[in-house]
Design an enzyme around this catalytic site. Structure first.
Site, PDB file in Angstrom:
ATOM      1  N   LYS A 174      -8.920  -8.371 -35.463  1.00 50.95           N
ATOM      2  CA  LYS A 174      -9.515  -7.179 -34.856  1.00 50.95           C
ATOM      3  C   LYS A 174     -10.187  -6.267 -35.897  1.00 50.95           C
ATOM      4  CE  LYS A 174      -6.378  -6.963 -30.867  1.00 50.95           C
ATOM      5  NZ  LYS A 174      -5.524  -6.057 -30.071  1.00 50.95           N
TER       6      LYS A 174
ATOM      7  N   TYR B  20     -11.421  -8.404 -21.804  1.00 45.58           N
ATOM      8  CA  TYR B  20     -10.123  -7.810 -21.471  1.00 45.58           C
ATOM      9  C   TYR B  20     -10.005  -7.469 -19.985  1.00 45.58           C
ATOM     10  CZ  TYR B  20      -8.230  -7.162 -26.243  1.00 45.58           C
ATOM     11  OH  TYR B  20      -7.677  -7.344 -27.497  1.00 45.58           O
TER      12      TYR B  20
ATOM     13  N   ASN C 185      -3.602  -3.295 -33.820  1.00 44.93           N
ATOM     14  CA  ASN C 185      -2.524  -4.228 -34.145  1.00 44.93           C
ATOM     15  C   ASN C 185      -3.036  -5.520 -34.780  1.00 44.93           C
ATOM     16  OD1 ASN C 185      -3.608  -5.317 -31.824  1.00 44.93           O
ATOM     17  ND2 ASN C 185      -1.688  -5.476 -30.704  1.00 44.93           N
TER      18      ASN C 185
ATOM     19  N   HIS D  30      -5.345 -10.543 -32.021  1.00 42.33           N
ATOM     20  CA  HIS D  30      -5.135 -10.881 -30.607  1.00 42.33           C
ATOM     21  C   HIS D  30      -4.880 -12.382 -30.537  1.00 42.33           C
ATOM     22  CE1 HIS D  30      -5.784 -11.370 -26.303  1.00 42.33           C
ATOM     23  NE2 HIS D  30      -6.481 -12.443 -26.634  1.00 42.33           N
TER      24      HIS D  30
ATOM     25  N   GLU E  65     -10.566 -17.870 -22.873  1.00 44.34           N
ATOM     26  CA  GLU E  65     -10.923 -17.060 -24.049  1.00 44.34           C
ATOM     27  C   GLU E  65     -11.707 -17.878 -25.073  1.00 44.34           C
ATOM     28  OE1 GLU E  65      -7.326 -15.125 -25.413  1.00 44.34           O
ATOM     29  OE2 GLU E  65      -7.286 -13.807 -23.672  1.00 44.34           O
TER      30      GLU E  65
HETATM   31  P1  CMP Z   1      -3.815  -7.661 -27.328  1.00 43.57           P
HETATM   32  O1  CMP Z   1      -2.868  -8.780 -27.600  1.00 43.57           O
HETATM   33  O2  CMP Z   1      -5.179  -7.766 -27.909  1.00 43.57           O
HETATM   34  O3  CMP Z   1      -3.952  -7.465 -25.751  1.00 43.57           O
HETATM   35  C1  CMP Z   1      -4.318  -6.235 -25.176  1.00 43.57           C
HETATM   36  C2  CMP Z   1      -4.230  -5.096 -26.147  1.00 43.57           C
HETATM   37  O4  CMP Z   1      -4.099  -3.813 -25.562  1.00 43.57           O
HETATM   38  C3  CMP Z   1      -2.988  -5.239 -26.992  1.00 43.57           C
HETATM   39  O5  CMP Z   1      -3.154  -6.310 -27.888  1.00 43.57           O
HETATM   40  C4  CMP Z   1      -2.893  -3.850 -27.624  1.00 43.57           C
HETATM   41  O6  CMP Z   1      -3.644  -3.741 -28.829  1.00 43.57           O
HETATM   42  C5  CMP Z   1      -3.577  -2.956 -26.578  1.00 43.57           C
HETATM   43  N1  CMP Z   1      -2.657  -1.994 -25.968  1.00 43.57           N
HETATM   44  C6  CMP Z   1      -2.776  -0.659 -26.018  1.00 43.57           C
HETATM   45  N2  CMP Z   1      -1.788  -0.056 -25.342  1.00 43.57           N
HETATM   46  C7  CMP Z   1      -1.001  -1.031 -24.845  1.00 43.57           C
HETATM   47  C8  CMP Z   1       0.196  -1.042 -24.063  1.00 43.57           C
HETATM   48  N3  CMP Z   1       0.799   0.074 -23.670  1.00 43.57           N
HETATM   49  N4  CMP Z   1       0.727  -2.251 -23.742  1.00 43.57           N
HETATM   50  C9  CMP Z   1       0.128  -3.404 -24.130  1.00 43.57           C
HETATM   51  N5  CMP Z   1      -1.015  -3.456 -24.881  1.00 43.57           N
HETATM   52  C10 CMP Z   1      -1.569  -2.288 -25.252  1.00 43.57           C
END
Ligand code: CMP
Length: 136
Positions: free
Chosen positions: A12, A52, A115, A118, A129
Site C-alpha cells: 500500500k 474495495y 497497514n 492487502h 482481485e
Molecule cells: P485491507 O486488508 O486492505 O481490507 C480493507 C481495509 O480497510 C483494511 O485492510 C484496512 O486497512 C481498512 N480499514 C479501515 N478501517 C477498518 C475497520 N474498522 N475494519 C476493517 N478494515 C478497516
C-alpha cells in the site's frame, strides 16, 4: 491438505512511500512465496472504489478508497501451497496493534488504515482481485 494457490497482494501507499517495497518482497520470498507478476501503479479513486466494492457499506469506505488511490502501490500475484491463508498469516491482523510479532503489519504497519499490505481473503476473491490488476 496443501494446494498450490495464487493470491493478490498489494503493497500500500504508506509502505511504498517509505521505500519498504524490497523488504516486504523479501519477507514474501523468505516465507516461500513466488512473485509471479508484479506492477507498480497509481490507481484512480474510481478504480479503488471498484476494487474495495465489497466494503462499500462500511463507514471507512470513502477514506479507504481515497487512501489506496493517494500514491503508488505495488500489486503482485503470489504463489505458494495454501497461499491465501499463508499470506493472511504473514500479513498479520488488519490492525497492526493487534498483529503478532514477525508479521508484516506488526513490523511495518502504522494504523488500521495505513497497514502496509492487502491480501485476498478467499479463493474466490483472489481470482477477482488478480483479474482486476492483471487481466489484459
Ligand atoms: P485491507 O486488508 O486492505 O481490507 C480493507 C481495509 O480497510 C483494511 O485492510 C484496512 O486497512 C481498512 N480499514 C479501515 N478501517 C477498518 C475497520 N474498522 N475494519 C476493517 N478494515 C478497516
Amino acid at each position: 491438505m496443501s494446494k498450490l494457490e495464487q493470491t493478490l497482494s498489494i503493497i500500500k501507499p504508506d509502505a511504498v512511500e517509505r521505500n519498504l517495497e524490497n523488504e516486504i518482497k523479501d519477507m514474501f520470498k523468505k516465507n516461500g512465496f513466488s512473485i509471479l507478476k508484479e506492477k507498480k501503479i497509481q490507481i484512480e479513486k474510481s478504480e479503488a472504489e471498484k476494487f474495495y466494492k465489497i466494503h462499500e457499506t462500511k463507514p471507512f469506505y470513502k477514506d479507504l478508497c481515497d487512501y489506496l488511490s493517494s500514491g503508488p502501490i505495488v500489486a503482485m500475484v503470489l504463489e505458494k501451497d495454501n497461499a491465501i491463508i499463508g499470506n493472511r498469516k504473514l500479513m498479520g491482523a488488519t490492525n497492526p496493534k493487534d498483529a503478532d510479532d514477525g508479521t508484516i503489519r506488526k513490523k511495518y504497519g502504522i494504523s488500521i488504515d495505513k497497514n502496509s499490505v492487502h491480501g485476498s481473503d478467499s479463493i474466490e476473491n483472489a481470482k477477482i482481485e488478480i483479474d482486476f490488476f492483471f487481466k489484459d
